[in-house]
Design an enzyme around this catalytic site. Structure first.
Site, PDB file in Angstrom:
ATOM      1  N   THR A   1       0.822  -1.211   0.000  1.00 25.69           N
ATOM      2  CA  THR A   1       0.000   0.000   0.000  1.00 25.69           C
ATOM      3  C   THR A   1       0.862   1.270   0.000  1.00 25.69           C
ATOM      4  OG1 THR A   1      -1.615  -1.217   1.282  1.00 25.69           O
ATOM      5  CG2 THR A   1      -1.859   1.169   1.274  1.00 25.69           C
TER       6      THR A   1
ATOM      7  N   GLU B   1      -6.212  -5.799   4.106  1.00 28.17           N
ATOM      8  CA  GLU B   1      -6.251  -7.017   3.288  1.00 28.17           C
ATOM      9  C   GLU B   1      -7.446  -7.003   2.332  1.00 28.17           C
ATOM     10  OE1 GLU B   1      -3.394  -8.423   3.699  1.00 28.17           O
ATOM     11  OE2 GLU B   1      -3.936  -9.533   1.918  1.00 28.17           O
TER      12      GLU B   1
ATOM     13  N   GLY C   1       2.734  -3.031   8.342  1.00 30.18           N
ATOM     14  CA  GLY C   1       3.016  -3.402   9.719  1.00 30.18           C
ATOM     15  C   GLY C   1       4.454  -3.891   9.848  1.00 30.18           C
TER      16      GLY C   1
END
Ligand SMILES: CCCCCCCCCCCCCCCCCCCCCC(=O)SCCNC(=O)CCNC(=O)[C@H](O)C(C)(C)COP(=O)(O)OP(=O)(O)OC[C@H]1O[C@@H](n2cnc3c(N)ncnc32)[C@H](O)[C@@H]1OP(=O)(O)O
Ligand SMILES: Cc1cc2nc3c(=O)[nH]c(=O)nc-3n(C[C@H](O)[C@H](O)[C@H](O)COP(=O)(O)OP(=O)(O)OC[C@H]3O[C@@H](n4cnc5c(N)ncnc54)[C@H](O)[C@@H]3O)c2cc1C
Length: 660
Positions: free
Chosen positions: A142, A425, A181
């Site tokens: 992303t 997701e 993350g």
């Protein structure tokens, strides 16, 4: 132990242990899970501090400390298989960790992506390093400007023939990687998804392993700017990061080349389907559905059900004894359908996982024929499970009244951590539209007389125009309920497919027509997935080898999931007269009767999820039902209570106080 909860357990009509074994997949698996949990929870280095009293930074540091120890020492010593996200050990491990933790993206996305996209040689180079945590990776897809529309990612990886390297760039503000993350402070490598450019031509998204931090000093490497994106809603154990790359050179071998390759001259070659680049998302969507969503729903059910049985408030007779709030039918209607849903989703995801493992074997043999269906199922189940889990956890939180608002209940944490799963997701609406794309194609195939099979075979079946039910009892029948769901789904699909054809015939462009009909398309996708859950969970139970008592109970839960949808969202079932209003009344009465019949087993049903108190992390939902003692203890531990007088705030009160 609270007398009330003891009484509840005495009313249970089945052997809880039998159901526990069934959910784990067998007695031996239960034993394995419990021994894993015991090892993790009894290890002092795995302890976490009390929920609610740590700062964001403390949570992150604690999580890094615990998880580094976990992967590099504890898991190794115990020879736990942490390689396959679908193996039972892995499922039990993530359940024991009780929250989203550091390095979940490293282990859950970076490591599997290496084998999804890498050649055997690349896998044997990178995977051992990553599994041993000798390198820490993140999944950097992303960007600030794009998350959903992967075709428009702006990060580039340009092949330099002279040096046989790739030059990776985030050329502008919106192209910087944003969200991954484990990236902000921990990772030293990133799996960067970038547009591959060779000899001036763009070949679309490919995966590149890019070192981002120095392996000795941990400082960003030249050309790399990396940091945290700032406070987010929850999930504070992880460091969501941003990443800017300025002419960062990586060796040619760092492009993962299982499905696509660049030769020395810069020629691009692709094997298989370019959608295989999306394959790792399919995997993570399935893993997250169980590991995050279903577990969160099961935990929330456990807390709310136990608490509702020990919380007394009001009475059913004037001045009579107070009753547990679970005896109110409205309370049953909040709690029991969510328990039923937690079971149904668990049974469904077991089947989906089974199909996914078969699908992977097919792909290895070069057979991609089930890819579109597998994508539709994994996308749809992720979207539907996350949406219903979030709604369910919030309903359960409110069902606990004031105490549900306290962090001590464990419910706010569950809600905040699971709500993100509607976004990451694959954003849910976008995923439903992918399911709709598959359905519209299926409808076209049916109209051309082609055969359809698998989860959409029913779309080609002839169904009755009206539901045949004339009594309440018939609304417990799985095939009757399934017929209602099939009809709703077929009818919604037919109607939107016809509207689409109409708009195209009027001269609208395909994408414009699609956008105009997208609300209907999403509804049609939801109906298909909800039917999939109703049918798959019922057939799972039918095939189970278990006692009659447990089977009866599970059958009741499956009926309740379907009934609750019909009674709460009746519009689509009534729309073309499939159900009439009299039948809807019968369904409503059938539901209330079912709630009351399940009432006595409420505690048994949530005990069967078998969450230890340490994993549940709730003062009001612990096994012994002693909610008030724990709440008091929790309050006493509030850091604000360490002194009787809070000196800092008192300085503002003191000058104004009347000392008479
Ligand atoms: C003890 C161990 C503990 C540690 C380990 C523990 C293990 C793990 C434990 C975990 C614990 C939980 C804690 C987690 C914590 C939080 C985690 C947060 C994670 C968050 C990670 C992320 O968030 S990471 C980024 C995800 N970012 C997306 O998700 C982008 C969505 N965006 C798209 O996905 C595409 O962009 C989109 C829309 C399809 C359009 O793509 P497009 O424009 O190309 O598509 P079109 O619509 O034109 O076409 C579509 C054609 O593609 C085909 N297709 C499409 N997708 C396909 C696919 N996946 N597979 C096959 N086929 C696919 C389709 O079937 C069509 O096929 P056809 O053409 O034949 O019809
Ligand atoms: C906690 C968290 C962790 C994350 N971890 C990672 C990670 O590790 N790695 C990583 O790469 N990413 C990660 N992400 C990013 C995540 O995958 C994206 O945020 C997600 O895919 C949604 O994309 P977006 O942000 O671009 O949303 P957008 O697409 O901008 O969505 C905004 C709105 O636009 C709508 N919309 C967008 N496109 C369409 C369309 N075609 N049709 C109809 N409606 C549309 C959506 O429905 C939504 O309502 C994480 C995000 C979060 C919140």
């Amino acid at each position: 132990e609270s007398q009330l909860i003891i009484k509840e357990r005495q009313q249970t009509t089945f052997q809880v242990e039998e159901l526990i074994n069934l959910l784990d997949g067998g007695k031996e698996k239960t034993a394995l899970r419990r021994s894993i949990e015991q090892t993790i929870l009894s290890d002092p280095l795995m302890k976490t501090d009390k929920i609610g009293y740590l700062t964001r930074e403390q949570k992150y540091v604690q999580s890094v400390r615990r998880m580094m120890y976990f992967f590099t020492d504890l898991a190794k010593r115990n020879k736990w298989n942490i390689e396959d996200p679908h193996c039972p050990e892995m499922l039990f491990l993530s359940r024991s960790l009780s929250s989203v933790v550091a390095f979940m993206i490293h282990m859950g996305a970076f490591v599997p992506s290496i084998s999804s996209f890498g050649t055997l040689e690349q896998v044997s180079k990178w995977q051992p390093l990553a599994k041993e945590c000798l390198i820490i990776g993140c999944y950097a897809q992303t960007e600030l400007g794009h998350g959903t529309n992967l075709r428009r990612l702006e990060t580039t990886s340009t092949f330099d023939r002279n040096t046989q390297e790739f030059i990776v760039n985030t050329p502008n503000l919106s192209s910087m990687k944003w969200w991954p993350g484990d990236m902000g402070k921990s990772a030293n490598h990133a799996m960067v998804m970038a547009q591959l450019i060779t000899n001036g031509e763009n070949h679309g998204m490919q995966a590149f392993i890019v070192p981002i931090r120095d392996m000795t000093t941990h400082k960003p490497l030249p050309g790399v700017e990396v940091g945290n994106i700032g406070s987010i809603m929850s999930l504070e154990d992880t460091d969501n990061g941003y990443l800017r790359l300025n002419n960062v050179r990586i060796p040619k071998e760092n492009m993962l080349a299982k499905y696509a390759n660049v030769d020395r001259s810069g020629r691009f070659q692709q094997t298989g389907n370019n959608r295989l680049m999306y394959a790792s998302m399919m995997n993570l969507r399935i893993v997250l559905t169980r590991e995050q969503m279903i577990h969160a729903l099961q935990k929330a059910c456990t807390i709310a059900a136990r608490y509702s049985c020990v919380r007394k408030q009001g009475s059913l007779t004037p001045n009579g004894p107070e009753i547990p709030i679970m005896d109110y039918v409205t309370q049953q209607n909040k709690v029991i359908p969510r328990i039923a849903l937690a079971y149904a989703l668990d049974f469904t995801i077991m089947e989906v996982r089974h199909r996914y493992v078969q699908f992977l074997a097919d792909v290895t043999r070069g057979d991609l024929s089930n890819m579109a269906e597998m994508h539709a199922i994994s996308s749809g189940i992720k979207a539907n499970a996350s949406e219903r889990t979030v709604a369910g956890v919030e309903t359960l939180r409110r069902a606990c009244g004031g105490h549900g608002y306290s962090m001590a209940s464990g419910l706010p944490y569950l809600l905040l951590s699971v709500t993100g799963s509607c976004t990451y997701e694959g954003e849910n609406t976008v995923l439903y539209l992918q399911v709709a794309r598959y359905l519209i194609k299926t409808a076209a195939n049916i109209s051309m007389g082609k055969s359809v099979d698998g989860s959409s075979a029913y779309l080609a079946e002839n169904t009755e125009a009206r539901c045949s039910a004339t009594s309440q009892e018939e609304f417990y029948d799985h095939s009757l309920l399934d017929a209602c769901f099939k009809h709703r789904s077929k009818q919604l699909l037919q109607s939107v497919a016809m509207d689409l054809q109409g708009l195209l015939a009027e001269g609208k462009q395909q994408m414009e027509a699609w956008n105009l009909l997208s609300i209907q398309l999403v509804n049609s996708a939801k109906a298909h997935i909800e039917r999939y859950i109703v049918a798959t969970s019922a057939s799972f139970v039918r095939k189970l080898n278990c006692s009659l008592k447990v089977k009866k109970l599970l059958n009741q839960l499956c009926s309740l999931v379907a009934l609750h949808q019909i009674t709460n969202f009746p519009g689509d079932f009534l729309k073309d007269g499939y159900l009439d209003s009299h039948q809807l009344d019968l369904a409503r009465k059938a539901e209330v009767k079912l709630l009351q019949s399940l009432r006595h087993n409420v505690v048994g049903l949530v005990d069967a999820f078998d969450f230890r108190d340490e994993i549940l992390g709730s003062c009001i939902g612990a096994y012994d039902g002693n909610a008030y003692e724990r709440l008091y203890d929790y309050a006493k531990n509030d850091v604000m209570n360490k002194n009787d007088v809070h000196e800092e705030s008192y300085q503002y009160l003191r000058p104004h106080l009347h000392r008479g």
